[in-house]
Design a protein around this motif. Structure first.
Motif: not given
Length: 103
Positions: A2-6, A27-29, A38-40
């Motif tokens: 979700w975060l990547y797509q957003k 990507q990491e928790n 989540y962190k990108l």
């Protein structure tokens, strides 16, 4: 996911077509201000203007408010130390306070 797509959606809409390539993104928790998040992080690019730089963003969900948050940092600094600038933005991001909702 979700975060990547957003982040792709926001880059296209608000940053004049900025994009990410999955192979360039870590990507990491993590924990962000006490939330499971989540962190990108990685490299962004704009193929139209031939620019790019580094970015980091965090996404988390506030169960009480039923709101998803995304904190996004991006650096375009061709002549400078991008890591130092990104760390400065992360320090600023850690001052984030969510708005209290009325009941």
């Amino acid at each position: 996911e979700w975060l990547y797509q957003k982040r792709l959606e926001i880059g296209d809409k608000y940053y004049n077509g900025d994009t990410l390539f999955f192979s360039d993104v870590r990507q990491e928790n993590t924990d962000f201000l006490g939330y499971k998040a989540y962190k990108l992080s990685g490299r962004w690019q704009n193929l139209t203007s031939f620019t790019g730089g580094t970015f980091a963003c965090w996404g988390f969900y506030d169960e009480q408010q039923k709101i998803a948050y995304m904190i996004d940092n991006a650096v375009f600094f061709p002549e400078g130390d991008k890591l130092r600038a990104l760390i400065g933005l992360e320090i600023i991001s850690n001052t984030f306070k969510k708005k209290l909702t009325k009941k």
